[in-house]
Write an enzyme that holds these catalytic residues in place. Structure first.
Site, PDB file in Angstrom:
ATOM      1  N   GLN A   1      19.788  -4.508  -8.119  1.00  0.00           N
ATOM      2  CA  GLN A   1      20.917  -3.657  -8.494  1.00  0.00           C
ATOM      3  C   GLN A   1      22.181  -4.487  -8.698  1.00  0.00           C
ATOM      4  O   GLN A   1      22.918  -4.301  -9.678  1.00  0.00           O
ATOM      5  CB  GLN A   1      21.151  -2.603  -7.419  1.00  0.00           C
TER       6      GLN A   1
ATOM      7  N   THR B   1     -12.138  -5.121   1.383  1.00  0.00           N
ATOM      8  CA  THR B   1     -11.701  -3.941   0.638  1.00  0.00           C
ATOM      9  C   THR B   1     -12.691  -3.573  -0.465  1.00  0.00           C
ATOM     10  O   THR B   1     -13.243  -4.434  -1.151  1.00  0.00           O
ATOM     11  CB  THR B   1     -10.320  -4.198   0.030  1.00  0.00           C
TER      12      THR B   1
ATOM     13  N   THR C   1      -8.168 -11.392  -3.049  1.00  0.00           N
ATOM     14  CA  THR C   1      -7.361 -12.582  -3.349  1.00  0.00           C
ATOM     15  C   THR C   1      -8.231 -13.824  -3.256  1.00  0.00           C
ATOM     16  O   THR C   1      -9.045 -13.955  -2.341  1.00  0.00           O
ATOM     17  CB  THR C   1      -6.191 -12.688  -2.366  1.00  0.00           C
TER      18      THR C   1
ATOM     19  N   GLU D   1      -3.239 -12.166  10.222  1.00  0.00           N
ATOM     20  CA  GLU D   1      -2.920 -11.890   8.816  1.00  0.00           C
ATOM     21  C   GLU D   1      -1.619 -11.111   8.712  1.00  0.00           C
ATOM     22  O   GLU D   1      -0.761 -11.409   7.872  1.00  0.00           O
ATOM     23  CB  GLU D   1      -4.062 -11.103   8.175  1.00  0.00           C
TER      24      GLU D   1
END
Length: 392
Positions: free
Chosen positions: A351, A141, A173, A257
């Site tokens: 919630q 990336t 990472t 992955e």
């Protein structure tokens, strides 16, 4: 092993293939490791932004970094189902950052070295990867290239018996802690998909640096970094696979992955539902407990059903991958379904925890941050759905 798996198998008069004893033993081992060596320490890792190296070496000792790799490197020679078990249980730890950092070394970056490396590259690096002495990262990336791998701009030019790398990688990472990086670069910018090559770059190589460690919403117990290559010279023998074949290597390795990320998402969703069930059955409100409210228990029941259904699809697909079937379409479906589902589950769980759900002292608050990236990392939901549509 899961009660539902065993109950189904008993009803059918046969054992589910992914409920076999060897997978059950692995699940028990990983679960013990999570309870004894991750959960008691991971809050500190969250604060420190990484996992101590001794913990990673301990994982190597236990065989977790060699699940799929040959015995000659210290591996267990298991399969995609075992990787799925491993990833699901790490997801159930509720510490997404630690789980991701461990999975990158065990299943994501190291797979490039094993599948694409030469015999000498594997002999040099795989024993250390499996033992936990060598930590790996995958650097694809870039600032302007995420899911669109062909858009990367990092260049690698041949110069005698070396290559010189120039460019920037982002959101990597293990970018700070890694010892070995699998780096994608363009060796022929005019060749499109055929112009990308993978390289092995060691920490400390001149011209290679960690520009900065990135501050994230979640996954805070794993380090994420920006990497810079500025005239980084590496020997030609560090080409990983054939020159110009990097794009195809990336697409192939991404399937595993995406499988383990889907498994991690399922494990996280299971843990979120479990802790929420405990909470709503004890939290008093309106002269009763929250569990007495039909809307809450029915919502949790439906989410549980959807997680179980997705989990069955996950293991059926892992079994197909273990048999070397082409299941790109199914893995893309899984990555899309599980990445979205874990976020829907966690949203409801927050919630139902009420104000406690947004307190840092509550595990569900951390899970809500860690779950968010699972619909993005490894291939965003929208990209996965385009893959499915293109194969329909």
């Amino acid at each position: 092993m899961r009660m539902m798996d065993n109950a189904w198998a008993s009803a059918q008069g046969q054992e589910l293939p992914w409920a076999a004893a060897e997978y059950e033993l692995l699940r028990d081992q990983v679960r013990r490791f999570v309870e004894e060596e991750i959960k008691p320490c991971a809050d500190r890792w969250e604060e420190e932004g990484g996992i101590p190296r001794q913990v990673l070496r301990r994982m190597g000792e236990l065989g977790f970094f060699g699940i799929r790799y040959p015995a000659e490197y210290g591996g267990a020679e298991m399969d995609a189902v075992a990787s799925t078990v491993f990833a699901e249980e790490l997801g159930r730890s509720t510490y997404g950052g630690a789980a991701d950092a461990m999975l990158v070394n065990a299943e994501m970056a190291s797979s490039y070295v094993f599948h694409d490396g030469t015999k000498s590259q594997r002999a040099r690096w795989m024993p250390g990867i499996v033992s936990g002495e060598v930590i790996t990262a995958i650097a694809i990336t870039e600032p302007d290239a995420g899911s669109d791998v062909k858009a990367i701009r990092t260049r690698a030019r041949r110069d005698g018996d070396s290559y010189v790398l120039d460019g920037t990688k982002l959101y990597i990472t293990n970018g700070v802690c890694a010892d070995l990086y699998c780096v994608a670069a363009k060796t022929d910018p005019a060749a499109g998909s055929n112009g990308i090559t993978m390289f092995l770059v060691e920490k400390g190589t001149p011209g290679f640096s960690v520009a900065r460690e990135l501050d994230k919403l979640g996954w805070r117990s794993s380090d994420t970094a920006e990497l810079v290559f500025d005239g980084c010279r590496i020997p030609a023998e560090n080409v990983l696979g054939a020159e110009g074949q990097g794009f195809y290597s990336i697409m192939r390795n991404l399937q595993n992955e995406r499988l383990v990320l889907a498994a991690m998402a399922i494990g996280m969703a299971e843990a979120a539902i479990d802790m929420t069930l405990t909470y709503v059955k004890t939290r008093r409100a309106f002269e009763g407990v929250l569990w007495d409210m039909q809307a809450i228990r029915q919502r949790l029941a439906m989410l549980s059903a959807r997680v179980e259904a997705s989990r069955a699809f996950l293991y059926a697909t892992a079994w197909r991958m273990a048999a070397d079937d082409d299941c790109m379409r199914e893995i893309s479906m899984l990555k899309a379904i599980c990445g979205e589902l874990v976020n829907e589950v966690v949203y409801a769980c927050v919630q139902f925890h009420g104000a406690m759900g947004v307190m840092r002292e509550s595990p569900i608050e951390r899970i809500s941050r860690d779950a968010r990236v699972l619909s993005i990392a490894g291939g965003a939901t929208e990209v996965m759905l385009e893959v499915v549509a293109s194969m329909s």
